[in-house]
Design a protein around this motif. Structure first.
Motif, PDB file in Angstrom:
ATOM      1  N   MET A 152       0.857  -1.175   0.000  1.00 24.59           N
ATOM      2  CA  MET A 152       0.000   0.000   0.000  1.00 24.59           C
ATOM      3  C   MET A 152       0.901   1.235   0.000  1.00 24.59           C
ATOM      4  O   MET A 152       2.092   1.149   0.337  1.00 24.59           O
ATOM      5  N   PHE A 153       0.348   2.372  -0.382  1.00 21.68           N
ATOM      6  CA  PHE A 153       1.159   3.582  -0.508  1.00 21.68           C
ATOM      7  C   PHE A 153       0.519   4.734   0.247  1.00 21.68           C
ATOM      8  O   PHE A 153      -0.700   4.934   0.205  1.00 21.68           O
ATOM      9  N   LEU A 154       1.361   5.484   0.955  1.00 14.61           N
ATOM     10  CA  LEU A 154       0.948   6.697   1.642  1.00 14.61           C
ATOM     11  C   LEU A 154       1.828   7.845   1.179  1.00 14.61           C
ATOM     12  O   LEU A 154       3.026   7.653   0.929  1.00 14.61           O
ATOM     13  N   LEU A 155       1.245   9.015   1.084  1.00 17.68           N
ATOM     14  CA  LEU A 155       2.006  10.187   0.669  1.00 17.68           C
ATOM     15  C   LEU A 155       3.097  10.480   1.688  1.00 17.68           C
ATOM     16  O   LEU A 155       2.838  10.543   2.895  1.00 17.68           O
ATOM     17  N   LYS A 159       5.987  15.755   8.521  1.00 11.96           N
ATOM     18  CA  LYS A 159       5.257  16.428   9.595  1.00 11.96           C
ATOM     19  C   LYS A 159       6.137  16.584  10.829  1.00 11.96           C
ATOM     20  O   LYS A 159       6.762  15.642  11.294  1.00 11.96           O
ATOM     21  N   GLY A 160       6.192  17.806  11.346  1.00 11.85           N
ATOM     22  CA  GLY A 160       6.979  18.085  12.539  1.00 11.85           C
ATOM     23  C   GLY A 160       8.419  18.456  12.276  1.00 11.85           C
ATOM     24  O   GLY A 160       9.121  18.868  13.203  1.00 11.85           O
ATOM     25  N   ALA A 161       8.893  18.327  11.037  1.00 12.37           N
ATOM     26  CA  ALA A 161      10.293  18.633  10.728  1.00 12.37           C
ATOM     27  C   ALA A 161      10.518  20.151  10.742  1.00 12.37           C
ATOM     28  O   ALA A 161       9.665  20.924  10.290  1.00 12.37           O
ATOM     29  N   ARG A 162      11.664  20.585  11.231  1.00  9.26           N
ATOM     30  CA  ARG A 162      11.992  22.008  11.250  1.00  9.26           C
ATOM     31  C   ARG A 162      12.413  22.503   9.870  1.00  9.26           C
ATOM     32  O   ARG A 162      12.224  23.672   9.538  1.00  9.26           O
ATOM     33  N   LYS A 163      13.010  21.624   9.092  1.00 12.65           N
ATOM     34  CA  LYS A 163      13.433  21.974   7.736  1.00 12.65           C
ATOM     35  C   LYS A 163      12.902  20.931   6.769  1.00 12.65           C
ATOM     36  O   LYS A 163      13.022  19.733   7.033  1.00 12.65           O
ATOM     37  N   LEU A 164      12.327  21.373   5.671  1.00 13.04           N
ATOM     38  CA  LEU A 164      11.758  20.449   4.688  1.00 13.04           C
ATOM     39  C   LEU A 164      12.727  20.255   3.532  1.00 13.04           C
ATOM     40  O   LEU A 164      13.430  21.184   3.126  1.00 13.04           O
ATOM     41  N   GLY A 165      12.742  19.052   3.006  1.00 14.48           N
ATOM     42  CA  GLY A 165      13.583  18.755   1.846  1.00 14.48           C
ATOM     43  C   GLY A 165      12.859  18.980   0.534  1.00 14.48           C
ATOM     44  O   GLY A 165      13.346  18.555  -0.519  1.00 14.48           O
ATOM     45  N   ARG A 166      11.695  19.615   0.575  1.00 15.53           N
ATOM     46  CA  ARG A 166      10.880  19.863  -0.613  1.00 15.53           C
ATOM     47  C   ARG A 166       9.968  21.045  -0.311  1.00 15.53           C
ATOM     48  O   ARG A 166       9.862  21.474   0.849  1.00 15.53           O
ATOM     49  N   PRO A 167       9.285  21.589  -1.317  1.00 13.93           N
ATOM     50  CA  PRO A 167       8.315  22.661  -1.048  1.00 13.93           C
ATOM     51  C   PRO A 167       7.196  22.172  -0.141  1.00 13.93           C
ATOM     52  O   PRO A 167       6.768  21.022  -0.219  1.00 13.93           O
ATOM     53  N   ALA A 168       6.726  23.040   0.730  1.00 12.17           N
ATOM     54  CA  ALA A 168       5.677  22.669   1.675  1.00 12.17           C
ATOM     55  C   ALA A 168       4.364  22.394   0.953  1.00 12.17           C
ATOM     56  O   ALA A 168       4.074  22.981  -0.092  1.00 12.17           O
ATOM     57  N   ARG A 169       3.584  21.454   1.515  1.00 10.17           N
ATOM     58  CA  ARG A 169       2.251  21.165   1.004  1.00 10.17           C
ATOM     59  C   ARG A 169       1.228  21.642   2.022  1.00 10.17           C
ATOM     60  O   ARG A 169       1.386  21.411   3.221  1.00 10.17           O
ATOM     61  N   LYS A 170       0.175  22.277   1.578  1.00 10.64           N
ATOM     62  CA  LYS A 170      -0.840  22.779   2.480  1.00 10.64           C
ATOM     63  C   LYS A 170      -1.796  21.657   2.872  1.00 10.64           C
ATOM     64  O   LYS A 170      -2.374  20.993   2.024  1.00 10.64           O
ATOM     65  N   ARG A 171      -1.941  21.480   4.205  1.00 12.93           N
ATOM     66  CA  ARG A 171      -2.865  20.475   4.738  1.00 12.93           C
ATOM     67  C   ARG A 171      -2.658  19.091   4.122  1.00 12.93           C
ATOM     68  O   ARG A 171      -3.594  18.440   3.684  1.00 12.93           O
ATOM     69  N   GLY A 172      -1.418  18.677   4.034  1.00  6.07           N
ATOM     70  CA  GLY A 172      -1.136  17.353   3.486  1.00  6.07           C
ATOM     71  C   GLY A 172      -0.961  17.351   1.989  1.00  6.07           C
ATOM     72  O   GLY A 172       0.005  16.841   1.463  1.00  6.07           O
ATOM     73  N   GLY A 173      -1.922  17.962   1.280  1.00  8.32           N
ATOM     74  CA  GLY A 173      -1.810  18.084  -0.170  1.00  8.32           C
ATOM     75  C   GLY A 173      -1.895  16.751  -0.887  1.00  8.32           C
ATOM     76  O   GLY A 173      -2.421  15.768  -0.376  1.00  8.32           O
ATOM     77  N   ALA A 287       4.180  11.464  10.356  1.00 11.30           N
ATOM     78  CA  ALA A 287       5.467  11.627   9.683  1.00 11.30           C
ATOM     79  C   ALA A 287       5.973  10.280   9.169  1.00 11.30           C
ATOM     80  O   ALA A 287       5.819   9.250   9.836  1.00 11.30           O
ATOM     81  N   SER A 288       6.597  10.304   8.000  1.00 13.61           N
ATOM     82  CA  SER A 288       7.091   9.060   7.395  1.00 13.61           C
ATOM     83  C   SER A 288       8.077   8.340   8.301  1.00 13.61           C
ATOM     84  O   SER A 288       8.098   7.105   8.355  1.00 13.61           O
ATOM     85  N   ARG A 289       8.889   9.088   9.032  1.00 15.37           N
ATOM     86  CA  ARG A 289       9.913   8.441   9.858  1.00 15.37           C
ATOM     87  C   ARG A 289       9.311   7.646  11.016  1.00 15.37           C
ATOM     88  O   ARG A 289       9.971   6.791  11.606  1.00 15.37           O
ATOM     89  N   TYR A 290       8.049   7.947  11.373  1.00 19.97           N
ATOM     90  CA  TYR A 290       7.399   7.239  12.467  1.00 19.97           C
ATOM     91  C   TYR A 290       6.460   6.133  11.981  1.00 19.97           C
ATOM     92  O   TYR A 290       5.807   5.475  12.813  1.00 19.97           O
TER      93      TYR A 290
END
Length: 324
Positions: A152-155, A159-173, A287-290
């Motif tokens: 299965m796949f999840l976007l 979430k919770g990161a201080r710095k993003l490695g990509r442009p931010a998405r609004k409300r999950g996007g 968050a993906s890491r969790y």
């Protein structure tokens, strides 16, 4: 308090009105919870208490600290308590742990759990992942018989990161690309007809035979029949390792067909996917890491496997880490 003073104080409890009694109970609850936690830890560790440094079972008592009995190893001299080397070491407010474990069993979101237990939301979040650290490893040793596997796949989420490695998405996007891409986390779930389940976050993008070799092969009985959809990665994996394999062509509308060993379908594992998605929705994105922690949490709750705080605490402290 000395005994005579306690007796006088205790005799006056019957004079309290209802609000006053509730205040007294609320004040005593953490102390009662602490005593219960310490008692449970002692019972859980008594059978196999070992030194976290050398794993020696030989010890003697060495005083108390922070309401916990300390022990000294007879071999290396290390002192420790029943939480040393576990994810719960040095966590405070132990008197509230059982209430928080009950919130975990009820799958309460962070803020709701914090309000019920009476801790800060950051504390509730930190406790969640400390308690789940060992739970995610509580998996069956083998899958046997007919084993269904599907992904299965999840976007992907930071979430919770201080710095993003990509442009931010609004409300999950949503993903910028259609279909399966590197913007999606791939979660492999394998489940046999006995209900035993393993899962793993294999990475980003489409599933590969190499990832199946890493995550599925060690848990798969050599005599098992692997049932999957028509994904080519499963065929390549099965040929490479000599595993019996049957596929159902879901795109052609074939959901169930008869086989020599039984019905050939992936409905059990797809139902598990559905239950996991429905359960995960209450957290409004994780968050993906969790993700491994949430997969372990869901597996613990699925089918009522874990239904008491004692069972959850027993898994949470696990086996003391040893330095080899």
């Amino acid at each position: 308090m000395k005994a005579p003073g306690f007796q006088k104080w205790f005799a006056k409890l019957t004079l309290l009105n209802q609000p006053q009694r509730l205040r007294v109970l609320a004040a005593l609850r953490p102390a009662a919870g602490l005593a219960e936690v310490v008692g449970l830890l002692t019972v859980i560790r008594a059978a196999d208490r070992r030194c976290p440094r050398c794993a020696s079972p030989s010890w003697h008592r060495h005083g108390h600290a922070n309401d916990l009995q300390r022990y000294r190893c007879r071999e290396c001299g290390r002192t420790y308590n029943d939480l040393s080397g576990t994810p719960l070491a040095r966590l405070r407010l132990r008197g509230k742990w059982l209430d928080y474990l009950q919130a975990l069993l009820a799958s309460r979101p962070v803020r709701a759990a914090a309000g019920e237990v009476g801790v800060h939301r950051n504390t509730a979040f930190r406790w969640r992942h400390r308690f789940l650290d060992r739970v995610k490893h509580d998996r069956p040793a083998r899958l046997s018989g007919i084993v269904e596997a599907d992904e299965m796949f999840l976007l992907e989420s930071q979430k919770g990161a201080r710095k993003l490695g990509r442009p931010a998405r609004k409300r999950g996007g949503a993903a910028r690309r259609r279909g399966i891409s590197r913007e999606l986390d791939c979660i492999l779930v394998a489940r046999d007809r006995g209900g035993q389940t393993i899962d793993a976050v294999t990475g980003r993008g489409a599933l590969s035979a190499r990832q199946l070799t890493r995550h599925l092969l060690p848990k798969l009985d050599p005599k098992a029949l692997l049932v999957t959809d028509s994904n080519a990665a499963y065929r390549a994996f099965s040929r490479q390792h000599g595993i019996a394999h049957e596929a159902v062509n879901l795109r052609a509308g074939v959901r169930v067909r008869a086989g020599a060993s039984g019905a050939i379908h992936v409905q059990n594992v797809n139902a598990y996917h559905h239950r996991f998605r429905d359960w995960l929705a209450r957290f409004h994105g994780v968050a993906s890491r969790y993700l491994p922690n949430y997969l372990g949490w869901r597996w613990a709750l699925d089918g009522g496997r874990i239904n008491t705080v004692e069972q959850l605490l027993r898994i949470a402290i696990g086996v003391i880490n040893t330095e080899r």
